[in-house]
Design a protein around this motif. Structure first.
Motif, PDB file in Angstrom:
ATOM      1  N   LYS A  80       0.831  -1.205   0.000  1.00  0.00           N
ATOM      2  CA  LYS A  80       0.000   0.000   0.000  1.00  0.00           C
ATOM      3  C   LYS A  80       0.865   1.255   0.000  1.00  0.00           C
ATOM      4  O   LYS A  80       0.595   2.217  -0.736  1.00  0.00           O
ATOM      5  CB  LYS A  80      -0.916  -0.007   1.227  1.00  0.00           C
ATOM      6  N   GLN A  81       1.918   1.259   0.811  1.00  0.00           N
ATOM      7  CA  GLN A  81       2.818   2.410   0.845  1.00  0.00           C
ATOM      8  C   GLN A  81       3.501   2.622  -0.502  1.00  0.00           C
ATOM      9  O   GLN A  81       3.610   3.759  -0.982  1.00  0.00           O
ATOM     10  CB  GLN A  81       3.877   2.209   1.934  1.00  0.00           C
ATOM     11  N   ALA A  82       3.961   1.533  -1.104  1.00  0.00           N
ATOM     12  CA  ALA A  82       4.634   1.635  -2.404  1.00  0.00           C
ATOM     13  C   ALA A  82       3.676   2.174  -3.466  1.00  0.00           C
ATOM     14  O   ALA A  82       4.060   3.015  -4.298  1.00  0.00           O
ATOM     15  CB  ALA A  82       5.181   0.273  -2.813  1.00  0.00           C
ATOM     16  N   GLU A  83       2.444   1.725  -3.432  1.00  0.00           N
ATOM     17  CA  GLU A  83       1.440   2.194  -4.386  1.00  0.00           C
ATOM     18  C   GLU A  83       1.189   3.687  -4.226  1.00  0.00           C
ATOM     19  O   GLU A  83       1.112   4.438  -5.210  1.00  0.00           O
ATOM     20  CB  GLU A  83       0.143   1.420  -4.173  1.00  0.00           C
ATOM     21  N   LEU A  84       1.085   4.146  -2.981  1.00  0.00           N
ATOM     22  CA  LEU A  84       0.827   5.563  -2.725  1.00  0.00           C
ATOM     23  C   LEU A  84       2.029   6.431  -3.074  1.00  0.00           C
ATOM     24  O   LEU A  84       1.871   7.564  -3.540  1.00  0.00           O
ATOM     25  CB  LEU A  84       0.433   5.765  -1.262  1.00  0.00           C
ATOM     26  N   ARG A  85       3.227   5.915  -2.849  1.00  0.00           N
ATOM     27  CA  ARG A  85       4.413   6.679  -3.256  1.00  0.00           C
ATOM     28  C   ARG A  85       4.414   6.896  -4.767  1.00  0.00           C
ATOM     29  O   ARG A  85       4.797   7.973  -5.246  1.00  0.00           O
ATOM     30  CB  ARG A  85       5.682   5.953  -2.806  1.00  0.00           C
ATOM     31  N   GLY A  86       3.958   5.902  -5.495  1.00  0.00           N
ATOM     32  CA  GLY A  86       3.908   6.038  -6.947  1.00  0.00           C
ATOM     33  C   GLY A  86       2.811   6.967  -7.424  1.00  0.00           C
ATOM     34  O   GLY A  86       3.010   7.763  -8.341  1.00  0.00           O
ATOM     35  N   SER A  87       1.630   6.886  -6.794  1.00  0.00           N
ATOM     36  CA  SER A  87       0.488   7.665  -7.277  1.00  0.00           C
ATOM     37  C   SER A  87       0.513   9.125  -6.813  1.00  0.00           C
ATOM     38  O   SER A  87      -0.014  10.004  -7.498  1.00  0.00           O
ATOM     39  CB  SER A  87      -0.821   7.014  -6.817  1.00  0.00           C
ATOM     40  N   THR A  88       1.124   9.387  -5.649  1.00  0.00           N
ATOM     41  CA  THR A  88       1.134  10.753  -5.111  1.00  0.00           C
ATOM     42  C   THR A  88       2.463  11.472  -5.301  1.00  0.00           C
ATOM     43  O   THR A  88       2.514  12.703  -5.227  1.00  0.00           O
ATOM     44  CB  THR A  88       0.812  10.757  -3.606  1.00  0.00           C
ATOM     45  N   GLY A  89       3.536  10.717  -5.502  1.00  0.00           N
ATOM     46  CA  GLY A  89       4.863  11.328  -5.574  1.00  0.00           C
ATOM     47  C   GLY A  89       5.420  11.685  -4.209  1.00  0.00           C
ATOM     48  O   GLY A  89       6.471  12.319  -4.114  1.00  0.00           O
ATOM     49  N   LEU A  90       4.744  11.263  -3.149  1.00  0.00           N
ATOM     50  CA  LEU A  90       5.180  11.547  -1.782  1.00  0.00           C
ATOM     51  C   LEU A  90       5.904  10.336  -1.205  1.00  0.00           C
ATOM     52  O   LEU A  90       5.594   9.194  -1.544  1.00  0.00           O
ATOM     53  CB  LEU A  90       3.979  11.878  -0.895  1.00  0.00           C
ATOM     54  N   SER A  91       6.843  10.579  -0.308  1.00  0.00           N
ATOM     55  CA  SER A  91       7.480   9.474   0.401  1.00  0.00           C
ATOM     56  C   SER A  91       6.698   9.131   1.659  1.00  0.00           C
ATOM     57  O   SER A  91       6.740   8.002   2.145  1.00  0.00           O
ATOM     58  CB  SER A  91       8.921   9.831   0.779  1.00  0.00           C
ATOM     59  N   GLU A  92       5.969  10.106   2.206  1.00  0.00           N
ATOM     60  CA  GLU A  92       5.138   9.898   3.387  1.00  0.00           C
ATOM     61  C   GLU A  92       4.043  10.963   3.447  1.00  0.00           C
ATOM     62  O   GLU A  92       3.912  11.769   2.540  1.00  0.00           O
ATOM     63  CB  GLU A  92       5.971   9.915   4.668  1.00  0.00           C
ATOM     64  N   ALA A  93       3.273  10.949   4.549  1.00  0.00           N
ATOM     65  CA  ALA A  93       2.081  11.792   4.645  1.00  0.00           C
ATOM     66  C   ALA A  93       2.341  13.203   5.131  1.00  0.00           C
ATOM     67  O   ALA A  93       1.402  13.946   5.413  1.00  0.00           O
ATOM     68  CB  ALA A  93       1.048  11.122   5.559  1.00  0.00           C
ATOM     69  N   VAL A  94       3.604  13.618   5.230  1.00  0.00           N
ATOM     70  CA  VAL A  94       3.909  14.996   5.620  1.00  0.00           C
ATOM     71  C   VAL A  94       5.172  15.448   4.906  1.00  0.00           C
ATOM     72  O   VAL A  94       6.074  14.642   4.637  1.00  0.00           O
ATOM     73  CB  VAL A  94       4.089  15.119   7.156  1.00  0.00           C
ATOM     74  N   ILE A  95       5.207  16.708   4.544  1.00  0.00           N
ATOM     75  CA  ILE A  95       6.398  17.344   3.972  1.00  0.00           C
ATOM     76  C   ILE A  95       6.855  18.415   4.961  1.00  0.00           C
ATOM     77  O   ILE A  95       6.040  19.202   5.460  1.00  0.00           O
ATOM     78  CB  ILE A  95       6.100  17.983   2.609  1.00  0.00           C
ATOM     79  N   THR A  96       8.140  18.429   5.258  1.00  0.00           N
ATOM     80  CA  THR A  96       8.682  19.437   6.174  1.00  0.00           C
ATOM     81  C   THR A  96       9.894  20.113   5.544  1.00  0.00           C
ATOM     82  O   THR A  96      10.556  19.541   4.678  1.00  0.00           O
ATOM     83  CB  THR A  96       9.116  18.805   7.512  1.00  0.00           C
ATOM     84  N   GLY A  97      10.174  21.330   5.985  1.00  0.00           N
ATOM     85  CA  GLY A  97      11.330  22.048   5.464  1.00  0.00           C
ATOM     86  C   GLY A  97      11.362  23.473   5.970  1.00  0.00           C
ATOM     87  O   GLY A  97      10.591  23.864   6.847  1.00  0.00           O
ATOM     88  N   THR A  98      12.259  24.252   5.408  1.00  0.00           N
ATOM     89  CA  THR A  98      12.347  25.673   5.733  1.00  0.00           C
ATOM     90  C   THR A  98      11.838  26.492   4.557  1.00  0.00           C
ATOM     91  O   THR A  98      11.838  26.034   3.416  1.00  0.00           O
ATOM     92  CB  THR A  98      13.796  26.085   6.048  1.00  0.00           C
ATOM     93  N   ALA A  99      11.397  27.699   4.851  1.00  0.00           N
ATOM     94  CA  ALA A  99      10.907  28.595   3.808  1.00  0.00           C
ATOM     95  C   ALA A  99      10.810  29.997   4.383  1.00  0.00           C
ATOM     96  O   ALA A  99      11.132  30.238   5.558  1.00  0.00           O
ATOM     97  CB  ALA A  99       9.538  28.134   3.308  1.00  0.00           C
ATOM     98  N   THR A 100      10.374  30.923   3.553  1.00  0.00           N
ATOM     99  CA  THR A 100      10.027  32.256   4.039  1.00  0.00           C
ATOM    100  C   THR A 100       8.592  32.561   3.626  1.00  0.00           C
ATOM    101  O   THR A 100       8.120  32.106   2.578  1.00  0.00           O
ATOM    102  CB  THR A 100      10.964  33.347   3.486  1.00  0.00           C
ATOM    103  N   ILE A 101       7.900  33.299   4.473  1.00  0.00           N
ATOM    104  CA  ILE A 101       6.539  33.746   4.181  1.00  0.00           C
ATOM    105  C   ILE A 101       6.544  35.264   4.225  1.00  0.00           C
ATOM    106  O   ILE A 101       6.688  35.860   5.293  1.00  0.00           O
ATOM    107  CB  ILE A 101       5.533  33.168   5.187  1.00  0.00           C
ATOM    108  N   LYS A 102       6.478  35.879   3.066  1.00  0.00           N
ATOM    109  CA  LYS A 102       6.612  37.330   2.924  1.00  0.00           C
ATOM    110  C   LYS A 102       7.878  37.824   3.626  1.00  0.00           C
ATOM    111  O   LYS A 102       7.880  38.836   4.318  1.00  0.00           O
ATOM    112  CB  LYS A 102       5.369  38.055   3.448  1.00  0.00           C
ATOM    113  N   GLY A 103       8.944  37.054   3.443  1.00  0.00           N
ATOM    114  CA  GLY A 103      10.242  37.442   3.975  1.00  0.00           C
ATOM    115  C   GLY A 103      10.568  36.899   5.344  1.00  0.00           C
ATOM    116  O   GLY A 103      11.729  36.900   5.754  1.00  0.00           O
ATOM    117  N   SER A 104       9.569  36.420   6.075  1.00  0.00           N
ATOM    118  CA  SER A 104       9.810  35.904   7.423  1.00  0.00           C
ATOM    119  C   SER A 104      10.215  34.432   7.364  1.00  0.00           C
ATOM    120  O   SER A 104       9.516  33.625   6.744  1.00  0.00           O
ATOM    121  CB  SER A 104       8.556  36.044   8.290  1.00  0.00           C
TER     122      SER A 104
END
Length: 281
Positions: A91-115
């Motif tokens: 099921k996990q392998a199928e979802l990785r293929g259909s969604t392009g995700l490795s898991e159910a959350v994406i985390t990282g750094t970014a800025t929001i209007k410079g913050s």
């Protein structure tokens, strides 16, 4: 006569692209119809009743952070199968293929209007955003990174709860993520939780409810157990708006209800009010 008929058909065929009407979106709430292009233009918000449809994690990031500012971390983490649960790996392998995700959350750094922020976005397309060991670990690491680098956290939640295919391992993520939030808070960090549809189960009972500021989109489902389970337990009829964002706001569980088109600006304003202005993330 046949020549005139042929010319009419030929004209219709040649002009077909101009006359083509876009597919229609039927709102699951008001049952009204509108052009799908309009619904997508409004970032999946019904133009008639303001119903807020679900967004993928990539779509959410795209409308929230500054262009090209997002830098993902722990993107290749994949879940194990601690219980050897039937068909779980497949099921996990199928979802990785259909969604392009490795898991159910994406985390990282970014800025929001410079913050600068650490951002996490759950995705209901991957096993209904359920929290297994990897989801819990990625969220924990996000808070630990934010604590170390003195950054605020913005977390978009969308989940059916703990991932039962991983048993007690999934339930332990509630304690782990909550502990990471507490350490971030003790260090003076700001945590903005944004609840989207649906936010339920063990996610609601852990990090989703621990924000310094809790925001919800209009009329999203927020709760722990389901309506039928609660009604069957207490033997009482619950209010019609029970577990909707507006009900939670009235009871003090949610601090703000913000429409999707205003979320980016509201989050940016909150970040700046707390001293997180234009800096390097």
């Amino acid at each position: 006569m046949f020549e005139d008929f042929f010319n009419v058909v030929k004209k219709r065929f040649n002009d077909g692209e101009e006359e083509y009407k876009p597919p229609m979106f039927k709102c699951p709430r008001c049952q009204g119809t509108s052009p799908l292009s309009k619904y997508e233009e409004l970032h999946r918000v019904c133009p008639k009743c303001n119903y807020h449809g679900r967004l993928s994690s990539t779509e959410r990031i795209a409308i929230t952070v500054d262009k090209e500012s997002f830098r993902e971390f722990n993107g290749n983490m994949r879940g194990a199968d601690p219980l050897d649960f039937p068909e779980y790996k497949e099921k996990q392998a199928e979802l990785r293929g259909s969604t392009g995700l490795s898991e159910a959350v994406i985390t990282g750094t970014a800025t929001i209007k410079g913050s600068p922020v650490v951002i996490g976005v759950m995705d209901s397309r991957f096993m209904m955003g359920s929290m297994g060991s990897v989801v819990g670990e990625k969220i924990t690491r996000a808070f630990e990174y934010a604590t170390e680098h003195k950054l605020p956290v913005v977390m978009f939640t969308a989940s059916g709860g703990a991932r039962m295919q991983e048993g007690i391992v999934s339930l332990m993520q509630m304690a782990k993520t909550s502990g990471a939030v507490k350490l971030h808070s003790d260090a003076g960090g700001l945590y903005i939780a944004v609840m989207t549809d649906p936010t339920t189960g063990g996610v609601t009972a852990s990090f989703a409810s621990l924000g310094d500021i809790i925001i919800a989109e209009p009329k999203v489902l927020i709760g722990f157990a389901g309506r039928r389970v609660i009604e069957g337990t207490i033997k009482q009829r619950l209010p019609e708006d029970f577990q909707l964002a507006e009900f939670m706001y009235d009871k003090g569980f949610v601090d703000m209800i913000v429409e999707r088109r205003k979320l980016r600006s509201v989050i940016s304003h909150l970040l700046k009010l707390h001293g997180f202005d234009s800096k390097e993330a």
